[in-house]
Write a protein that holds these residues in place. Structure first.
Motif, PDB file in Angstrom:
ATOM      1  N   SER A  82      -4.286  10.619 -15.131  1.00 56.91           N
ATOM      2  CA  SER A  82      -5.011  11.862 -14.882  1.00 56.91           C
ATOM      3  C   SER A  82      -6.488  11.521 -14.709  1.00 56.91           C
ATOM      4  CB  SER A  82      -4.830  12.838 -16.046  1.00 56.91           C
ATOM      5  OG  SER A  82      -5.343  12.282 -17.251  1.00 56.91           O
ATOM      6  N   ILE A  83      -7.140  12.229 -13.805  1.00 61.16           N
ATOM      7  CA  ILE A  83      -8.568  12.009 -13.564  1.00 61.16           C
ATOM      8  C   ILE A  83      -9.336  13.225 -14.065  1.00 61.16           C
ATOM      9  CG2 ILE A  83     -10.338  11.565 -11.827  1.00 61.16           C
ATOM     10  CD1 ILE A  83      -8.201  10.339 -10.074  1.00 61.16           C
ATOM     11  N   HIS A  84     -10.188  13.032 -15.042  1.00 61.29           N
ATOM     12  CA  HIS A  84     -10.969  14.114 -15.627  1.00 61.29           C
ATOM     13  C   HIS A  84     -12.261  14.352 -14.848  1.00 61.29           C
ATOM     14  CE1 HIS A  84      -8.315  14.307 -19.132  1.00 61.29           C
ATOM     15  NE2 HIS A  84      -8.287  12.964 -19.081  1.00 61.29           N
ATOM     16  N   LYS A  85     -12.896  15.473 -15.119  1.00 67.46           N
ATOM     17  CA  LYS A  85     -14.103  15.846 -14.378  1.00 67.46           C
ATOM     18  C   LYS A  85     -15.212  14.815 -14.529  1.00 67.46           C
ATOM     19  CE  LYS A  85     -13.265  20.829 -14.509  1.00 67.46           C
ATOM     20  NZ  LYS A  85     -13.778  22.158 -14.964  1.00 67.46           N
ATOM     21  N   PHE A  91       3.264  12.014  -3.619  1.00 68.81           N
ATOM     22  CA  PHE A  91       2.594  10.967  -2.855  1.00 68.81           C
ATOM     23  C   PHE A  91       3.652  10.173  -2.095  1.00 68.81           C
ATOM     24  CE2 PHE A  91       1.486   6.360  -2.998  1.00 68.81           C
ATOM     25  CZ  PHE A  91       0.589   6.378  -1.941  1.00 68.81           C
ATOM     26  N   LEU A  92       3.467  10.025  -0.811  1.00 70.43           N
ATOM     27  CA  LEU A  92       4.382   9.244   0.019  1.00 70.43           C
ATOM     28  C   LEU A  92       3.961   7.784  -0.008  1.00 70.43           C
ATOM     29  CD1 LEU A  92       6.672   8.917   2.050  1.00 70.43           C
ATOM     30  CD2 LEU A  92       5.067   9.564   3.864  1.00 70.43           C
ATOM     31  N   PHE A  93       4.744   6.961  -0.702  1.00 68.38           N
ATOM     32  CA  PHE A  93       4.413   5.542  -0.824  1.00 68.38           C
ATOM     33  C   PHE A  93       5.227   4.738   0.178  1.00 68.38           C
ATOM     34  CE2 PHE A  93       5.521   1.365  -2.763  1.00 68.38           C
ATOM     35  CZ  PHE A  93       4.263   0.787  -2.620  1.00 68.38           C
ATOM     36  N   ASP A  94       4.570   3.900   0.925  1.00 74.73           N
ATOM     37  CA  ASP A  94       5.210   3.043   1.924  1.00 74.73           C
ATOM     38  C   ASP A  94       4.841   1.594   1.622  1.00 74.73           C
ATOM     39  OD1 ASP A  94       5.769   1.601   4.474  1.00 74.73           O
ATOM     40  OD2 ASP A  94       6.163   3.624   5.217  1.00 74.73           O
ATOM     41  N   ILE A  95       5.831   0.694   1.700  1.00 79.69           N
ATOM     42  CA  ILE A  95       5.571  -0.702   1.365  1.00 79.69           C
ATOM     43  C   ILE A  95       4.683  -1.390   2.399  1.00 79.69           C
ATOM     44  CG2 ILE A  95       7.662  -0.980  -0.008  1.00 79.69           C
ATOM     45  CD1 ILE A  95       8.971  -2.382   2.343  1.00 79.69           C
ATOM     46  N   LYS A  96       4.368  -0.695   3.485  1.00 84.32           N
ATOM     47  CA  LYS A  96       3.392  -1.247   4.427  1.00 84.32           C
ATOM     48  C   LYS A  96       2.051  -1.482   3.732  1.00 84.32           C
ATOM     49  CE  LYS A  96       5.354   0.838   8.607  1.00 84.32           C
ATOM     50  NZ  LYS A  96       5.133   1.837   9.682  1.00 84.32           N
ATOM     51  N   GLU A  97       1.794  -0.715   2.667  1.00 76.52           N
ATOM     52  CA  GLU A  97       0.554  -0.897   1.913  1.00 76.52           C
ATOM     53  C   GLU A  97       0.493  -2.282   1.269  1.00 76.52           C
ATOM     54  OE1 GLU A  97      -1.810   1.135   2.028  1.00 76.52           O
ATOM     55  OE2 GLU A  97      -0.936   3.051   2.644  1.00 76.52           O
ATOM     56  N   PHE A  98       1.660  -2.925   1.115  1.00 77.00           N
ATOM     57  CA  PHE A  98       1.735  -4.254   0.510  1.00 77.00           C
ATOM     58  C   PHE A  98       2.399  -5.233   1.483  1.00 77.00           C
ATOM     59  CE2 PHE A  98       1.142  -1.473  -3.060  1.00 77.00           C
ATOM     60  CZ  PHE A  98       0.408  -2.201  -3.967  1.00 77.00           C
ATOM     61  N   GLY A 139       2.055  -9.394  -9.753  1.00 79.48           N
ATOM     62  CA  GLY A 139       1.271  -9.116 -10.945  1.00 79.48           C
ATOM     63  C   GLY A 139       0.207  -8.049 -10.740  1.00 79.48           C
ATOM     64  N   PRO A 140      -0.433  -7.603 -11.844  1.00 83.17           N
ATOM     65  CA  PRO A 140      -1.440  -6.536 -11.790  1.00 83.17           C
ATOM     66  C   PRO A 140      -2.637  -6.843 -10.892  1.00 83.17           C
ATOM     67  CG  PRO A 140      -0.722  -6.925 -14.052  1.00 83.17           C
ATOM     68  CD  PRO A 140      -0.143  -8.027 -13.230  1.00 83.17           C
ATOM     69  N   ALA A 141      -2.902  -8.115 -10.632  1.00 79.67           N
ATOM     70  CA  ALA A 141      -4.043  -8.449  -9.784  1.00 79.67           C
ATOM     71  C   ALA A 141      -3.891  -7.900  -8.372  1.00 79.67           C
ATOM     72  CB  ALA A 141      -4.233  -9.962  -9.729  1.00 79.67           C
ATOM     73  N   SER A 142      -2.646  -7.594  -7.972  1.00 77.79           N
ATOM     74  CA  SER A 142      -2.415  -7.079  -6.622  1.00 77.79           C
ATOM     75  C   SER A 142      -2.443  -5.556  -6.571  1.00 77.79           C
ATOM     76  CB  SER A 142      -1.056  -7.568  -6.112  1.00 77.79           C
ATOM     77  OG  SER A 142       0.007  -6.997  -6.884  1.00 77.79           O
ATOM     78  N   MET A 143      -2.802  -4.920  -7.670  1.00 80.05           N
ATOM     79  CA  MET A 143      -2.737  -3.463  -7.788  1.00 80.05           C
ATOM     80  C   MET A 143      -3.611  -2.728  -6.781  1.00 80.05           C
ATOM     81  SD  MET A 143      -4.566  -0.718  -9.334  1.00 80.05           S
ATOM     82  CE  MET A 143      -5.392  -1.323 -10.801  1.00 80.05           C
ATOM     83  N   LYS A 144      -3.074  -1.621  -6.252  1.00 84.47           N
ATOM     84  CA  LYS A 144      -3.829  -0.711  -5.396  1.00 84.47           C
ATOM     85  C   LYS A 144      -3.770   0.688  -6.003  1.00 84.47           C
ATOM     86  CE  LYS A 144      -3.187  -3.127  -0.999  1.00 84.47           C
ATOM     87  NZ  LYS A 144      -2.788  -2.974   0.420  1.00 84.47           N
ATOM     88  N   LYS A 145      -4.760   1.501  -5.656  1.00 82.42           N
ATOM     89  CA  LYS A 145      -4.861   2.853  -6.210  1.00 82.42           C
ATOM     90  C   LYS A 145      -4.698   3.886  -5.100  1.00 82.42           C
ATOM     91  CE  LYS A 145      -8.170   1.271  -9.709  1.00 82.42           C
ATOM     92  NZ  LYS A 145      -9.553   1.426 -10.237  1.00 82.42           N
ATOM     93  N   PHE A 146      -4.012   4.976  -5.437  1.00 82.34           N
ATOM     94  CA  PHE A 146      -3.778   6.058  -4.504  1.00 82.34           C
ATOM     95  C   PHE A 146      -4.040   7.381  -5.227  1.00 82.34           C
ATOM     96  CE2 PHE A 146      -0.993   2.488  -3.783  1.00 82.34           C
ATOM     97  CZ  PHE A 146      -1.150   2.205  -2.429  1.00 82.34           C
ATOM     98  N   TYR A 177      -2.472   7.126  -8.754  1.00 82.97           N
ATOM     99  CA  TYR A 177      -1.320   6.243  -8.922  1.00 82.97           C
ATOM    100  C   TYR A 177      -1.785   4.797  -8.762  1.00 82.97           C
ATOM    101  CZ  TYR A 177       1.664  10.369  -8.463  1.00 82.97           C
ATOM    102  OH  TYR A 177       2.274  11.579  -8.664  1.00 82.97           O
ATOM    103  N   HIS A 178      -1.517   3.994  -9.772  1.00 85.03           N
ATOM    104  CA  HIS A 178      -1.814   2.564  -9.717  1.00 85.03           C
ATOM    105  C   HIS A 178      -0.488   1.840  -9.465  1.00 85.03           C
ATOM    106  CE1 HIS A 178      -5.741   2.899 -12.317  1.00 85.03           C
ATOM    107  NE2 HIS A 178      -5.663   3.814 -11.365  1.00 85.03           N
ATOM    108  N   ILE A 179      -0.422   1.094  -8.387  1.00 91.48           N
ATOM    109  CA  ILE A 179       0.844   0.483  -7.983  1.00 91.48           C
ATOM    110  C   ILE A 179       0.631  -0.989  -7.660  1.00 91.48           C
ATOM    111  CG2 ILE A 179       2.758   0.577  -6.333  1.00 91.48           C
ATOM    112  CD1 ILE A 179       2.107   3.515  -5.850  1.00 91.48           C
ATOM    113  N   TRP A 180       1.547  -1.825  -8.147  1.00 88.09           N
ATOM    114  CA  TRP A 180       1.521  -3.242  -7.772  1.00 88.09           C
ATOM    115  C   TRP A 180       2.938  -3.782  -7.759  1.00 88.09           C
ATOM    116  CZ3 TRP A 180       0.139  -1.487 -12.595  1.00 88.09           C
ATOM    117  CH2 TRP A 180       0.809  -2.030 -13.706  1.00 88.09           C
ATOM    118  N   ARG A 181       3.102  -4.838  -6.998  1.00 89.59           N
ATOM    119  CA  ARG A 181       4.412  -5.484  -6.900  1.00 89.59           C
ATOM    120  C   ARG A 181       4.603  -6.405  -8.090  1.00 89.59           C
ATOM    121  NH1 ARG A 181       6.143  -9.975  -3.786  1.00 89.59           N
ATOM    122  NH2 ARG A 181       8.315  -9.844  -3.135  1.00 89.59           N
ATOM    123  N   THR A 182       5.753  -6.291  -8.760  1.00 92.27           N
ATOM    124  CA  THR A 182       6.010  -7.055  -9.980  1.00 92.27           C
ATOM    125  C   THR A 182       5.817  -8.545  -9.761  1.00 92.27           C
ATOM    126  OG1 THR A 182       7.580  -5.372 -10.750  1.00 92.27           O
ATOM    127  CG2 THR A 182       7.720  -7.549 -11.766  1.00 92.27           C
TER     128      THR A 182
END
Length: 385
Positions: free
Chosen positions: A145-148, A125-132, A107-114, A99-104
């Motif tokens: 999706s993540i392939h082999k 996936f339990l998403f908590d805004i504490k991550e941001f 912008g995308p530069a703040s993106m984090k991956k889970f 999951y790629h998540i960022w705050r609108t």
């Protein structure tokens, strides 16, 4: 889904506190819940210029993609700080999802991956805004999706929102107090300028009701509103003009009493209103036709509709908001108001946050700024009025 699975999932939701009494149901009730939720393995994306360029190019390439799954967000209460994200309706077999998540607003530069690997729970996936840093607002969510071989493929996009609390500031006269009128309704030009500079220096985004849809898409939204339509509000207008630059775009709302337009020195003129609107800084909205107590009148058409029409003829812009005179309203007033307006503000103190309640945009709280409000108090009122 069997009964035991449902019980397990509901218990998990109660523990994280992301459900309200009325909204404690899932958007997708077919989410399996036999396996435990994934824990997050977070890491910030690179913030270098090169990585930002690559992100922008990637998003351009995928802007018209055909989704191969559905991102589902568990329904959550307005005050929630977390929610459960799953990926359902997948058209291909997947063993792991990123999951790629960022705050609108950031912008995308703040993106984090889970990462989520439990297929049995639809990659819950339990998403908590504490991550941001616990920042509220709208978030962008992408599921890959993540392939082999390590290659990632975009499956779906969605958004989720944690409502922001919005201060709607209430002003009346911006002038030196000369002994006439209620002193508490005055704010000196020097104090007003200091307050607006505080907003500018501390990253607030000034909005008008025409941009209500942006409340959760920007950083620190705030509304600056003026009641009555007094001539001295031109002083506020000039101050906002001087503060405007490439990074700060001031905006404010003038609630005018329509019958007092062109009423002499105390009141704004037609020319004043046109200048304010044409500047792009002010939105001119209604404070009724005669400043009548709407709970004591039956002439709703004149007070609500005729005032709206008169202002629109002057400004050439839609009038979509009203301030209740004296802050007074009742159920009948609200029902009459909703015939002509989308937004209405009262005088009850507080920050506004959407709770999903009936007519809530016609019952907005405000933050009163008075003659005695210090800059320290002003800063505190933006958080806790």
């Amino acid at each position: 889904m069997n009964r035991l699975s449902m019980i397990i999932l509901f218990a998990a939701l109660l523990l994280i506190g992301c459900q309200s009494k009325a909204s404690e149901t899932q958007v997708k009730t077919e989410h399996p819940a036999a396996a435990p939720l994934e824990t997050s393995n977070t890491h910030p994306s690179s913030h270098t210029a090169d990585s930002n360029i690559k992100k922008d190019e990637r998003h351009k390439k995928t802007s018209s993609f055909e989704p191969k799954a559905t991102i589902s967000i568990t329904s959550h209460a307005y005050h929630a700080t977390s929610t459960i994200i799953t990926t359902t309706d997948r058209t291909e077999d997947v063993s792991e999802i990123a999951y790629h998540i960022w705050r609108t607003a950031d912008g995308p530069a703040s993106m984090k991956k889970f990462s989520a690997k439990s297929k049995d729970t639809n990659f819950a996936f339990l998403f908590d805004i504490k991550e941001f840093r616990s920042q509220r607002g709208e978030y962008q969510v992408e599921a890959y999706s993540i392939h082999k071989n390590g290659k990632q493929e975009l499956l779906a996009r969605s958004t989720l929102t944690f409502q922001q609390r919005v201060p709607i500031l209430m002003y009346h006269a911006v002038d030196e107090y000369k002994g006439t009128g209620l002193k508490g309704l005055f704010v000196t030009p020097a104090n007003f300028e200091a307050q607006m500079r505080y907003l500018k220096d501390n990253g607030y985004t000034l909005l008008t009701f025409e941009r209500w849809k942006d409340v959760n898409k920007v950083n620190k939204p705030v509304f600056v509103t003026f009641d009555d339509g007094m001539k001295n509000n031109m002083t506020a207008f000039r101050i906002l003009q001087t503060l405007k630059d490439d990074h700060f775009q001031p905006a404010a709302t003038e609630y005018v009493i329509a019958a007092r337009i062109d009423g002499g020195p105390p009141w704004l003129s037609t020319e004043n209103l046109k200048e304010m609107v044409n500047s792009g800084i002010f939105s001119v909205q209604s404070h009724t036709m005669t400043h009548a107590d709407l709970t004591k009148t039956t002439n709703y058409r004149e007070e609500l509709y005729d005032s709206k029409q008169k202002i629109e003829q002057i400004t050439g812009k839609p009038v979509i908001a009203i301030a209740y005179p004296f802050g007074h309203f009742d159920d009948t007033v609200v029902e009459e108001t909703k015939k002509y307006y989308h937004y209405a503000t009262a005088t009850k103190p507080g920050l506004f946050i959407e709770k999903g309640q009936q007519n809530e945009r016609l019952l907005m709280q405000r933050v009163r700024i008075s003659y005695s409000t210090t800059l320290q108090q002003f800063a505190a009122l933006l958080e806790h009025p």
